[in-house]
Design a protein around this motif. Structure first.
Motif, PDB file in Angstrom:
ATOM      1  N   SER A  36      46.762  38.401  27.732  1.00 58.52           N
ATOM      2  CA  SER A  36      45.807  39.439  27.330  1.00 58.52           C
ATOM      3  C   SER A  36      44.653  38.842  26.529  1.00 58.52           C
ATOM      4  N   LEU A  37      44.942  37.863  25.685  1.00 56.35           N
ATOM      5  CA  LEU A  37      43.890  37.206  24.911  1.00 56.35           C
ATOM      6  C   LEU A  37      42.961  36.403  25.828  1.00 56.35           C
ATOM      7  N   ALA A  38      43.541  35.728  26.810  1.00 54.73           N
ATOM      8  CA  ALA A  38      42.723  34.981  27.779  1.00 54.73           C
ATOM      9  C   ALA A  38      41.800  35.936  28.534  1.00 54.73           C
ATOM     10  N   PHE A  39      42.343  37.094  28.935  1.00 58.57           N
ATOM     11  CA  PHE A  39      41.514  38.071  29.647  1.00 58.57           C
ATOM     12  C   PHE A  39      40.386  38.594  28.760  1.00 58.57           C
ATOM     13  N   ASN A  40      40.647  38.773  27.471  1.00 56.15           N
ATOM     14  CA  ASN A  40      39.584  39.214  26.553  1.00 56.15           C
ATOM     15  C   ASN A  40      38.470  38.177  26.471  1.00 56.15           C
ATOM     16  N   ILE A  41      38.853  36.916  26.391  1.00 54.69           N
ATOM     17  CA  ILE A  41      37.855  35.834  26.328  1.00 54.69           C
ATOM     18  C   ILE A  41      37.029  35.826  27.614  1.00 54.69           C
ATOM     19  N   PHE A  45      32.865  36.643  28.099  1.00 53.61           N
ATOM     20  CA  PHE A  45      31.926  35.760  28.790  1.00 53.61           C
ATOM     21  C   PHE A  45      31.284  36.468  29.985  1.00 53.61           C
ATOM     22  N   ALA A  46      32.063  37.251  30.720  1.00 48.63           N
ATOM     23  CA  ALA A  46      31.528  37.972  31.883  1.00 48.63           C
ATOM     24  C   ALA A  46      30.460  38.979  31.446  1.00 48.63           C
ATOM     25  N   THR A  47      30.681  39.649  30.333  1.00 46.95           N
ATOM     26  CA  THR A  47      29.709  40.618  29.817  1.00 46.95           C
ATOM     27  C   THR A  47      28.417  39.907  29.420  1.00 46.95           C
ATOM     28  N   THR A  48      28.549  38.788  28.731  1.00 46.96           N
ATOM     29  CA  THR A  48      27.360  38.008  28.350  1.00 46.96           C
ATOM     30  C   THR A  48      26.623  37.527  29.594  1.00 46.96           C
ATOM     31  N   LEU A  49      27.374  37.093  30.586  1.00 50.46           N
ATOM     32  CA  LEU A  49      26.769  36.628  31.837  1.00 50.46           C
ATOM     33  C   LEU A  49      26.009  37.764  32.525  1.00 50.46           C
ATOM     34  N   ILE A  81      31.254  31.732  39.195  1.00 50.08           N
ATOM     35  CA  ILE A  81      32.354  31.257  40.047  1.00 50.08           C
ATOM     36  C   ILE A  81      33.572  30.908  39.197  1.00 50.08           C
ATOM     37  N   GLU A  82      33.362  30.201  38.089  1.00 50.25           N
ATOM     38  CA  GLU A  82      34.489  29.813  37.248  1.00 50.25           C
ATOM     39  C   GLU A  82      35.148  31.016  36.579  1.00 50.25           C
ATOM     40  N   ILE A  83      34.356  32.023  36.223  1.00 51.50           N
ATOM     41  CA  ILE A  83      34.929  33.244  35.656  1.00 51.50           C
ATOM     42  C   ILE A  83      35.834  33.913  36.692  1.00 51.50           C
ATOM     43  N   GLU A  84      35.362  33.987  37.937  1.00 47.45           N
ATOM     44  CA  GLU A  84      36.183  34.587  39.001  1.00 47.45           C
ATOM     45  C   GLU A  84      37.468  33.792  39.214  1.00 47.45           C
ATOM     46  N   GLN A  85      37.349  32.471  39.213  1.00 45.68           N
ATOM     47  CA  GLN A  85      38.528  31.632  39.431  1.00 45.68           C
ATOM     48  C   GLN A  85      39.491  31.701  38.246  1.00 45.68           C
ATOM     49  N   LEU A  86      38.956  31.746  37.023  1.00 46.84           N
ATOM     50  CA  LEU A  86      39.816  31.901  35.853  1.00 46.84           C
ATOM     51  C   LEU A  86      40.577  33.221  35.911  1.00 46.84           C
ATOM     52  N   THR A  87      39.882  34.275  36.329  1.00 47.02           N
ATOM     53  CA  THR A  87      40.521  35.585  36.432  1.00 47.02           C
ATOM     54  C   THR A  87      41.657  35.545  37.444  1.00 47.02           C
ATOM     55  N   ILE A  88      41.413  34.933  38.589  1.00 51.17           N
ATOM     56  CA  ILE A  88      42.459  34.802  39.618  1.00 51.17           C
ATOM     57  C   ILE A  88      43.654  34.030  39.063  1.00 51.17           C
ATOM     58  N   LEU A  89      43.382  32.918  38.406  1.00 51.20           N
ATOM     59  CA  LEU A  89      44.456  32.073  37.886  1.00 51.20           C
ATOM     60  C   LEU A  89      45.239  32.776  36.783  1.00 51.20           C
ATOM     61  N   TRP A  90      44.531  33.446  35.875  1.00 50.91           N
ATOM     62  CA  TRP A  90      45.226  34.145  34.792  1.00 50.91           C
ATOM     63  C   TRP A  90      45.988  35.360  35.301  1.00 50.91           C
ATOM     64  N   GLY A 132      44.516  25.199  46.737  1.00 50.47           N
ATOM     65  CA  GLY A 132      43.843  24.777  47.966  1.00 50.47           C
ATOM     66  C   GLY A 132      42.559  25.555  48.202  1.00 50.47           C
ATOM     67  N   ALA A 133      42.588  26.844  47.871  1.00 49.83           N
ATOM     68  CA  ALA A 133      41.411  27.688  48.069  1.00 49.83           C
ATOM     69  C   ALA A 133      40.325  27.387  47.026  1.00 49.83           C
ATOM     70  N   TYR A 134      40.751  27.021  45.824  1.00 55.17           N
ATOM     71  CA  TYR A 134      39.815  26.749  44.721  1.00 55.17           C
ATOM     72  C   TYR A 134      40.193  25.402  44.099  1.00 55.17           C
ATOM     73  N   PRO A 135      39.809  24.293  44.730  1.00 55.99           N
ATOM     74  CA  PRO A 135      40.268  22.970  44.275  1.00 55.99           C
ATOM     75  C   PRO A 135      39.990  22.659  42.805  1.00 55.99           C
ATOM     76  N   ALA A 136      38.909  23.187  42.259  1.00 54.93           N
ATOM     77  CA  ALA A 136      38.564  22.869  40.869  1.00 54.93           C
ATOM     78  C   ALA A 136      39.645  23.323  39.891  1.00 54.93           C
ATOM     79  N   ILE A 137      40.345  24.404  40.214  1.00 54.20           N
ATOM     80  CA  ILE A 137      41.323  24.934  39.255  1.00 54.20           C
ATOM     81  C   ILE A 137      42.506  23.992  39.059  1.00 54.20           C
ATOM     82  N   LYS A 138      42.738  23.111  40.026  1.00 54.34           N
ATOM     83  CA  LYS A 138      43.870  22.188  39.896  1.00 54.34           C
ATOM     84  C   LYS A 138      43.690  21.229  38.726  1.00 54.34           C
TER      85      LYS A 138
END
Length: 151
Positions: A36-41, A45-49, A81-90, A132-138
């Motif tokens: 939940s804390l990660a999602f708040n962070i 960032f998404a709001t600022t973006l 892109i990184e915000i979307e990938q972080l959301t998927i991972l979290w 595999g879909a988002y190599p950077a997250i590895k």
């Protein structure tokens, strides 16, 4: 005037670079706190973006008015892109945590180790598919942590 606009764009470009630096330092790429804390962070960032993208639209209109070429801000797209990938991972990490919490409630006499092992294999497969879909997250610590937790 066009010169005033150019200065405004330069200042804005610097603020975007500062935002990007802050994002890379403090977004939950490596984070061992509650989901939940990660999602708040991430949400902050998404709001600022979103606010920055509104400002870009305004600047583009001004550039058109003065017939200046459009300024590109690649950091905005990279961050989105990184915000979307972080959301998927979290989201995935939260789902794994829920599964494991559920396992803790199973009584010993009801444990089916083959079933638990199969569930775990499916989770690991899903994680690898995301990698595999988002190599950077590895390369992100949170990915490595989730992977290690399922080993």
């Amino acid at each position: 005037s066009a010169n005033v606009l150019k200065n405004e764009i330069n200042e804005f470009d610097n603020s975007i670079k500062e935002f990007r630096g802050s994002f890379r330092k403090t977004a939950p790429f490596r984070f061992d706190g509650e989901c939940s804390l990660a999602f708040n962070i991430i949400e902050n960032f998404a709001t600022t973006l979103d606010d920055l993208e509104v400002k870009i639209k305004d600047l583009r209109e001004k550039e058109d008015l003065f017939e200046l070429p459009s300024t590109h801000f690649p950091e905005i797209g990279e961050t989105r892109i990184e915000i979307e990938q972080l959301t998927i991972l979290w989201n995935f990490k939260r789902d794994v945590d829920k599964v494991y919490e559920g396992w803790k409630k199973i009584l010993w006499k009801d444990v089916n180790t083959n079933d638990l092992e199969d569930q775990n294999k499916r989770l690991r497969k899903k994680l690898r598919e995301k990698g595999g879909a988002y190599p950077a997250i590895k390369g992100w610590e949170v990915y490595k942590h989730v992977d290690k937790s399922m080993a």
